[in-house]
Structures are given as C-alpha cells and as structure tokens.
Design a protein around this motif. Sequence first.
Motif, PDB file in Angstrom:
ATOM      1  N   UNK A 333      31.314 -20.407  69.507  1.00  0.00           N
ATOM      2  CA  UNK A 333      32.547 -20.389  70.311  1.00  0.00           C
ATOM      3  C   UNK A 333      32.949 -21.792  70.742  1.00  0.00           C
ATOM      4  N   UNK A 334      31.965 -22.674  70.949  1.00  0.00           N
ATOM      5  CA  UNK A 334      32.243 -24.057  71.337  1.00  0.00           C
ATOM      6  C   UNK A 334      32.703 -24.869  70.126  1.00  0.00           C
ATOM      7  N   UNK A 335      32.075 -24.640  68.979  1.00  0.00           N
ATOM      8  CA  UNK A 335      32.358 -25.450  67.782  1.00  0.00           C
ATOM      9  C   UNK A 335      33.704 -25.061  67.167  1.00  0.00           C
ATOM     10  N   UNK A 336      34.040 -23.778  67.195  1.00  0.00           N
ATOM     11  CA  UNK A 336      35.218 -23.276  66.493  1.00  0.00           C
ATOM     12  C   UNK A 336      36.499 -24.041  66.798  1.00  0.00           C
ATOM     13  N   UNK A 337      36.891 -24.271  68.072  1.00  0.00           N
ATOM     14  CA  UNK A 337      38.148 -24.997  68.306  1.00  0.00           C
ATOM     15  C   UNK A 337      38.088 -26.452  67.867  1.00  0.00           C
ATOM     16  N   UNK A 339      36.774 -27.524  65.202  1.00  0.00           N
ATOM     17  CA  UNK A 339      36.980 -27.559  63.753  1.00  0.00           C
ATOM     18  C   UNK A 339      38.411 -27.221  63.373  1.00  0.00           C
ATOM     19  N   UNK A 340      39.228 -26.814  64.333  1.00  0.00           N
ATOM     20  CA  UNK A 340      40.607 -26.471  64.043  1.00  0.00           C
ATOM     21  C   UNK A 340      40.805 -25.036  63.606  1.00  0.00           C
ATOM     22  N   UNK A 341      39.822 -24.167  63.903  1.00  0.00           N
ATOM     23  CA  UNK A 341      39.948 -22.744  63.575  1.00  0.00           C
ATOM     24  C   UNK A 341      40.685 -22.058  64.710  1.00  0.00           C
ATOM     25  N   UNK A 342      41.762 -21.368  64.392  1.00  0.00           N
ATOM     26  CA  UNK A 342      42.590 -20.735  65.416  1.00  0.00           C
ATOM     27  C   UNK A 342      41.865 -19.537  66.029  1.00  0.00           C
ATOM     28  N   UNK A 347      38.876 -14.349  65.730  1.00  0.00           N
ATOM     29  CA  UNK A 347      38.797 -12.935  66.081  1.00  0.00           C
ATOM     30  C   UNK A 347      38.724 -12.061  64.836  1.00  0.00           C
ATOM     31  N   UNK A 348      39.482 -12.449  63.807  1.00  0.00           N
ATOM     32  CA  UNK A 348      39.468 -11.675  62.563  1.00  0.00           C
ATOM     33  C   UNK A 348      38.096 -11.743  61.901  1.00  0.00           C
ATOM     34  N   UNK A 349      37.484 -12.936  61.942  1.00  0.00           N
ATOM     35  CA  UNK A 349      36.152 -13.090  61.345  1.00  0.00           C
ATOM     36  C   UNK A 349      35.127 -12.251  62.096  1.00  0.00           C
ATOM     37  N   UNK A 350      35.188 -12.271  63.423  1.00  0.00           N
ATOM     38  CA  UNK A 350      34.232 -11.476  64.198  1.00  0.00           C
ATOM     39  C   UNK A 350      34.449  -9.979  63.994  1.00  0.00           C
ATOM     40  N   UNK A 375      39.727 -25.405  57.396  1.00  0.00           N
ATOM     41  CA  UNK A 375      38.677 -24.502  57.906  1.00  0.00           C
ATOM     42  C   UNK A 375      39.219 -23.130  58.282  1.00  0.00           C
ATOM     43  N   UNK A 376      40.423 -23.083  58.908  1.00  0.00           N
ATOM     44  CA  UNK A 376      40.974 -21.801  59.299  1.00  0.00           C
ATOM     45  C   UNK A 376      41.282 -20.921  58.100  1.00  0.00           C
ATOM     46  N   UNK A 377      41.922 -21.499  57.078  1.00  0.00           N
ATOM     47  CA  UNK A 377      42.228 -20.731  55.874  1.00  0.00           C
ATOM     48  C   UNK A 377      40.975 -20.302  55.131  1.00  0.00           C
ATOM     49  N   UNK A 378      39.965 -21.186  55.112  1.00  0.00           N
ATOM     50  CA  UNK A 378      38.707 -20.851  54.452  1.00  0.00           C
ATOM     51  C   UNK A 378      38.039 -19.657  55.127  1.00  0.00           C
ATOM     52  N   UNK A 379      38.049 -19.678  56.481  1.00  0.00           N
ATOM     53  CA  UNK A 379      37.429 -18.581  57.226  1.00  0.00           C
ATOM     54  C   UNK A 379      38.195 -17.281  57.015  1.00  0.00           C
ATOM     55  N   UNK A 380      39.517 -17.348  56.935  1.00  0.00           N
ATOM     56  CA  UNK A 380      40.304 -16.131  56.685  1.00  0.00           C
ATOM     57  C   UNK A 380      40.001 -15.543  55.305  1.00  0.00           C
TER      58      UNK A 380
END
Length: 406
Positions: A333-337, A339-342, A347-350, A375-380
């Motif tokens: 939760x600390x690292x995510x913002x 890295x630029x992940x929205x 929430x979608x990943x979780x 990073x956001x698109x990769x995670x999606x």
Amino acid sequence: MDYTPVTPFRRPINAAILHYQAAAQQDLPPSGVNKWEALRELAAARIAFGLSDRDLSVLQALVSFHQATIVGGNHSETVVHPSNKAICERLNGMPCSTMRRHLANLVQTGFVVRRDSPNGKRYARRYGDEKIAFGFDLAPLAQRFVEVCEAAEAVRAAEERYKRLRSTVSLMRRDLAGLVDYGRSLRPDRAIWDQASDLCVLTARDLRRKLDFAELQQIESALSEALNATRDLLEPVQSQDMSTNDVTNEQHYQNSNKDSYDFEPRLEKAQDEGSVSDPATALVAEGRTDEPVPVDNNLPRIPLGLVLAACSEYRAYAERPVRHWHDLVRVADVIRPMMGVSPSAWDEAKQYMGPEEASVVILVMLERFGDIRSPGGYLRTLSAKAALGEFSCGPMIMALMRKDAA
C-alpha cells in the motif's frame, strides 16, 4: 497622546503585564487582521494560552464594541471604552464580578491591554484631529495573530493525531476479538485466547472514557503485541531455509541457459500451479489428521519466505519487518502510489488476485521497475488474466530467482 502609561489604575502590576504592555507598543500589521478570524483561531488555541471559553466570551463582547472589522492597518484606533454595565449586557447578564475576573485573565495573558485614564474612567476625547481613548486596547489580537494561528494549527494537528490513534485502537480491538473467536474454533485448548479476550474487554471499557494520548499509545502497544501473538498461531511464518523445506526445494530451479530469463508470468505455469495439492490434502495423505489445519485459498501458492528472499527493494519502504502476509499488504500500500499505480488499478488487482498476491506483484514490479513503461497498465493486464483464472505470481518469483542466480 504624548505619554502612554504602563500601569493600571489602582491595580497591582507584575512581570507578565509589563511584558505585554511593552509588546503592545510594537507596530500593527500593515494590512490589519480580521477581528472575527482572530477570535476563531484563538478559540481553537485557547488551551495553549490558558484561556477558558468564558474568557473568550468576554473578549468577544469587547471586540463587538470595535466599529471596524479590521484591527490594525488603516484602522489604527484599537481602544474600546465600554462600561462594565454595557459589557455585561452583551454577555447576556453575566454578573459584573464574574466579568471582571475573566477580563483580568485576558489582561494577564496579554490579549487585552488596559489603557487606564488618570482617574480610571473609560472615555474618548478629541483634541483637534487627534483622538485619545482610555479603555481596553485590542491591538494584541493583530500583533499576535501569527502566533495564535501557529498554536491553533498545532492544536488541530494534535487533535487529528488523537482521533486517528483512537480509531486505530478501536479497529485493532475489533480485529483481535475476531481473531480470538476464529482461533478458539481451531485451537480451543490455548490459554492465549482468554488473555486476548480479556484485553479486548478492558480496551472496550477504557474507550468509553476520555483517554490522553499516552494512554492510547500504551493500549495500542498492548494490542499490537496481542495481534502479533495470535497471528503467529494462525499464520505461522514459512521457513526460509530451502535446504530443509520440501516445498521450496521442489520449487527451486537452476537454469543453465541465462538468456532464457522470462519476467512475464506465463499461462501454462499458472495452470500447473493450480494442480498442486493443498496443505490439508498433503496432511491427509501422510495420515496427519490429528489436528485441524487452517487453509486460506486466497493466499498465494508460494511461501512468504520465498517471496521475501527473491525481493529486496521493498525493505527501503518497510517500517517494520515483514512477518505475515498482512505486513506485506501494508508495505505494498505504501509502494503502490510511489510507482504511479492508480487506486482504481490497485483495487482491481486486489479484487481479482486477492490482496496478498497483488502485493507480491507490486514487490516484483518494484524489483524490475526500470523495465516497465506503464506500471498501472501492466498491473491491469495481469488483473485481467487473474479474472480469467490464468495468472499466478509463482512464475514471477521464480523468474526473479533465476535471474539472481544467473
């Protein structure tokens, strides 16, 4: 007037009054200060200056006699001269003796300065273009406005910290109560459940009264220790010793072809991992069914110790050692913002992966952050695969380990 007196009429003087009398001789702010805004800020910081709500009521009545809204600036007349009767009328009939007591405290704390006439009366006279007034000087409201604002901000920040800590303690107590009920259903013979239950009851009783910040910190520390103790029983940490762990030995893979490094998780590997039997099935096969084994199908099918061994960059963002999966989720939760992940992508990943597996993905992405453009698109993309049941974080961890071994 040629001379400004510093002593009140027939009243004792002390060091505090002399200090504030001297401070009142300083220049007023050029732009002045809104008197009502100054009162609001002083009301927020009143405890820091030793003022009560009744003191502020008297000060508000005095301020109401000031004709202009701005104190200072072009409106240099800061002395008001109402009678005691007029002040008490604006205080809805407060007794004169009570009013004088609160007025004395305002003078003692330096927010009102007495400008007494030679005979102690309050009045204003004009001598040509010059007006001379004797009464109560409200100049400190403008002169000390910055000091009052800083104190008010400090008080608001302390109140916010207190509210957050109290909310944290309440949530920790609720979690501990839930874990105790769950633990009793698994291992009713353990004495720790009674101890933790007693702590929940005592905490609920303490939260009914007004606790100071230090008391809340002590309760938070006790709850944190109890939560860690219960989680140690419910979520035992996987051993990181690969030489003695059959699971990690089975997953260890040494690839002599260093050019075949694959960072992307592959569908066939996710499907292979889905065929591995769960820990409960393994125990039944070995005949070890004497005690219940908690199984959480939402947890990643990979030991936490293996994840921590493969990833090292997360340690710069972890305030405390990661011992359980919930600790890993907190670090993610600390690292995510950063890295630029929205938030929506997170929430979608979780939702599709589960919080624990999504956190593993965040740690792996941090390890290879320079290789990921979005990073956001990769995670999606990974979340979409997880929604179809075609994703597992295991191949990502193994790919990292192969790269490190290369």
